[in-house]
Design an enzyme around this catalytic site. Structure first.
Site, PDB file in Angstrom:
ATOM      1  N   HIS A  52       1.445  11.692  17.080  1.00  0.00           N
ATOM      2  CA  HIS A  52       0.527  11.413  15.980  1.00  0.00           C
ATOM      3  C   HIS A  52      -0.657  10.594  16.482  1.00  0.00           C
ATOM      4  O   HIS A  52      -0.480   9.600  17.182  1.00  0.00           O
ATOM      5  CB  HIS A  52       1.245  10.625  14.882  1.00  0.00           C
ATOM      6  N   ASP A  84       3.842   7.933  -0.887  1.00  0.00           N
ATOM      7  CA  ASP A  84       2.643   7.739  -0.059  1.00  0.00           C
ATOM      8  C   ASP A  84       1.432   8.402  -0.688  1.00  0.00           C
ATOM      9  O   ASP A  84       0.334   7.841  -0.703  1.00  0.00           O
ATOM     10  CB  ASP A  84       2.880   8.289   1.354  1.00  0.00           C
ATOM     11  N   ARG A 138      -5.018   3.319  -3.014  1.00  0.00           N
ATOM     12  CA  ARG A 138      -5.681   2.516  -1.966  1.00  0.00           C
ATOM     13  C   ARG A 138      -7.125   2.950  -1.802  1.00  0.00           C
ATOM     14  O   ARG A 138      -8.017   2.125  -1.591  1.00  0.00           O
ATOM     15  CB  ARG A 138      -4.921   2.657  -0.648  1.00  0.00           C
ATOM     16  N   SER A 156       2.264   4.005   5.693  1.00  0.00           N
ATOM     17  CA  SER A 156       1.780   5.309   5.252  1.00  0.00           C
ATOM     18  C   SER A 156       1.956   6.356   6.357  1.00  0.00           C
ATOM     19  O   SER A 156       2.392   7.488   6.105  1.00  0.00           O
ATOM     20  CB  SER A 156       0.302   5.179   4.857  1.00  0.00           C
ATOM     21  N   LYS A 170       5.782   9.314   6.829  1.00  0.00           N
ATOM     22  CA  LYS A 170       5.673  10.772   6.981  1.00  0.00           C
ATOM     23  C   LYS A 170       6.325  11.221   8.291  1.00  0.00           C
ATOM     24  O   LYS A 170       6.980  12.258   8.353  1.00  0.00           O
ATOM     25  CB  LYS A 170       4.199  11.188   6.942  1.00  0.00           C
TER      26      LYS A 170
HETATM   27  N1  URA Z   1      -3.411   7.906   7.892  1.00  0.00           N
HETATM   28  C1  URA Z   1      -2.466   7.871   6.924  1.00  0.00           C
HETATM   29  O1  URA Z   1      -1.703   8.808   6.738  1.00  0.00           O
HETATM   30  N2  URA Z   1      -2.403   6.758   6.152  1.00  0.00           N
HETATM   31  C2  URA Z   1      -3.209   5.689   6.313  1.00  0.00           C
HETATM   32  O2  URA Z   1      -3.085   4.719   5.609  1.00  0.00           O
HETATM   33  C3  URA Z   1      -4.186   5.752   7.326  1.00  0.00           C
HETATM   34  C4  URA Z   1      -4.264   6.889   8.110  1.00  0.00           C
END
Ligand code: URA
Length: 433
Positions: A82, A161, A168, A183, A187
C-alpha cells in the site's frame, strides 16, 4: 455508556478502553451515534491524538464493521502493498507482476483516486476492457492462477471507514495521524493478506510533508498491523518530485509497461525493485540481497511482463497494449513545452503537477466524476537533468487547447532551473521493520 463522556475523555487526554471504542464505532456504523457526535470525537482526536493502543482498537473496530475476506484457502502466503499516495506513483503496476512472477500472491483491493493523487484502480481501468468489478470468487481464482489481481474496494468492506472518511472530509479532520493510520490499516486488515508492505510517502505531493511526520505514521501503522497479527513493514520514500516521467492514468500504465519491458531505468524502477524485494523477504523467499536478485531476474527475463499480460487478459482487458502502446488512450490535444534557458532542473513541485493534471481531467474532485484516462503530463527531463534552451521539457495531454495551456503554465511554474545541479535527494529515507 454515554457518547458525550467518550468525547470529553478524548478531549481531556484520558485514553478510551477497547470496549468504549468498539461501542462508538459500532453505534456510528448502525446510525445510532449521530454525525455531530462522531464529528466532535474526530475533532478531539485530531487535536489531542490517540495512544497506540487506542489507535489499534479503533482500527480493529473499523475492520470489524463490515465484511472481512478469508484468503487462507489460497495455500501460500499473501502480500499486499500500500502506498499512502503520491504524484505519478504507479509502482503497484510494476511490483505486483514482479512478485507474482517470483511465486508470491499479491491481492490488491484499491480505491478510486480522489483529489490530485491518482488511484491504482483508475490507472488499470485506462487499459481497454479491463474490469475491476469482479466477484470474490473470480478474484480468488485469478490470484491462484496468476498470482496477482486488482479489484475495486467492495462496498461491504469497512463501512465505518467510509462514513468516517466522509465526515473527516467535511470537518477538516483528515490530517490526523491516528485517523489516517486507522483508515488505511482497517482496509488492509479486512482484505486479509498475511503480510503488508507500506510505502509511506513524504514531500510536497504527499499527505506527510516531512520525513519525520512520515516516520511517525509509518511506526504507528507497523505497530497497529503487528498488534492485529500481521507481518508488517514500511518504507519511507521521497515524494518531493513526481515519481517517474508520467502523471495521468493511461500514461502511467504506459510507463509501467516500458519498465517491465526493460526499456526504462531510474528512480521509479529502483523503488519498484526495492518494494518487490521487501515483499519477497516478507513471504520467506530469502534475505534482502537474494530477493533483490530474484526480483531483478523476474524483470529482466520478461516474466513479470508476462504476468501483467496474463492478469490483464484474466480481467477482461486487451493485453496487446503491452506490445502496442498506441492502443492506450491519449487525449487529442498535446502541447510540448521547451526549456526557456540553459541550466539544471533542481526541483519539480509534485503537488503543483498533481493539481495541473487534475485540471486536465486526470483526477476527480467529487467521488462520481468522470475522468479522462488519456490526460496528463509526460516529462522529457527530471530533477537532476540538464535543461537545454529550446529542448522539450514536458508534454501535456488534454481534451482542449485551453486546458493544455493552463496546465502547461502551472507545470512550468513548478519547475526550477538553476545554474548548478542540486544535491540528489535520497529515494528511500528509512525502512521500518
Ligand atoms: N487514505 C485512506 O484510505 N485514508 C486516509 O485517511 C488517508 C489516506
Amino acid at each position: 455508556m454515554q457518547i458525550y463522556d467518550l468525547i470529553q475523555k478524548t478531549r481531556r487526554l484520558t485514553p478510551l478502553t477497547e470496549r468504549e471504542i468498539q461501542t462508538l464505532v459500532e453505534g456510528f456504523t448502525r446510525g445510532e451515534v449521530p454525525d455531530y457526535m462522531m464529528s466532535a470525537w474526530l475533532m478531539a482526536v485530531c487535536c489531542q491524538g490517540l495512544t497506540t493502543a487506542e489507535t489499534a482498537a479503533l482500527t480493529q473496530a473499523m475492520r470489524d464493521s463490515g465484511e472481512c475476506l478469508d484468503l487462507s484457502s489460497l495455500g501460500a502466503p499473501t502480500v499486499d502493498k500500500h502506498s499512502t499516495g503520491g504524484i505519478g506513483d504507479k509502482t503497484t503496476i510494476i511490483v505486483a507482476p514482479i512478485v507474482a512472477a517470483c511465486g508470491g500472491l499479491v491481492p490488491k483491493m484499491s480505491g478510486r483516486g480522489l483529489g490530485y493523487t491518482g488511484g491504482t484502480i483508475d490507472k488499470f481501468q485506462s487499459i481497454p476492457g479491463f474490469t475491476v468489478d469482479l466477484p470474490h470468487k473470480a478474484f480468488m481464482r485469478i490470484l491462484e492462477e496468476i498470482g496477482c489481481c486488482v479489484i475495486a474496494q467492495s462496498g461491504d468492506l469497512t463501512p465505518a471507514d467510509k462514513k468516517m472518511y466522509a465526515l473527516r472530509n467535511l470537518t477538516a479532520t483528515v490530517e490526523s495521524i491516528p485517523l489516517i493510520c486507522s483508515s488505511i490499516m482497517c482496509k488492509k486488515l479486512a482484505l486479509g493478506a498475511d503480510c503488508i508492505l507500506l510505502d509511506v510517502k513524504y514531500g510536497s505531493g504527499a499527505f506527510m510533508k516531512t520525513s519525520d511526520e512520515a516516520a511517525v505514521l509509518a511506526d504507528l501503522m507497523v505497530d497497529v498491523g503487528k498488534q492485529a497479527g500481521r507481518n508488517c513493514r514500511a518504507l519511507i520514500t521521497d515524494m518531493n518530485a513526481p515519481l517517474g516521467a508520467c502523471v495521468g492514468n493511461g500514461l502511467e500504465v504506459e510507463e509501467a509497461i516500458r519498465i517491465l519491458r526493460g526499456e526504462v531505468h531510474g528512480r521509479l524502477t529502483e523503488l519498484a525493485l526495492s518494494l518487490a524485494a521487501q515483499m519477497l523477504v516478507m513471504i520467506g523467499k530469502g534475505d534482502i540481497v537474494e530477493c533483490r536478485q530474484i526480483a531483478e531476474d523476474a524483470l529482466t527475463s520478461g516474466r513479470a511482463l508476462e504476468r501483467l499480460e496474463a492478469m490483464i487478459t484474466a480481467q477482461g482487458g486487451d493485453a496487446s497494449v503491452t506490445e502496442d502502446l498506441s492502443k492506450m488512450p491519449h487525449s487529442p490535444v498535446q502541447l510540448t513545452v521547451r526549456s526557456p534557458e540553459n541550466g539544471y532542473i533542481t526541483s519539480i513541485q509534485s503537488e503543483e503537477v498533481g493539481l495541473a493534471s487534475l485540471g486536465l481531467g486526470a483526477g476527480r474532485t467529487a467521488a462520481h466524476q468522470e475522468i479522462d484516462p488519456g490526460a496528463g503530463v509526460v516529462f522529457s527531463r527530471s530533477v537532476g537533468d540538464e535543461a537545454v534552451k529550446g529542448e522539450p521539457l514536458f508534454t501535456v495531454y488534454g481534451r482542449t487547447e485551453e486546458l493544455c495551456e493552463t496546465a502547461a503554465k502551472r507545470i512550468m511554474d513548478a519547475i526550477t532551473i538553476e545554474e548548478t545541479p542540486a544535491e540528489p535527494v535520497k529515494l528511500i529515507y528509512k525502512i521500518v521493520e
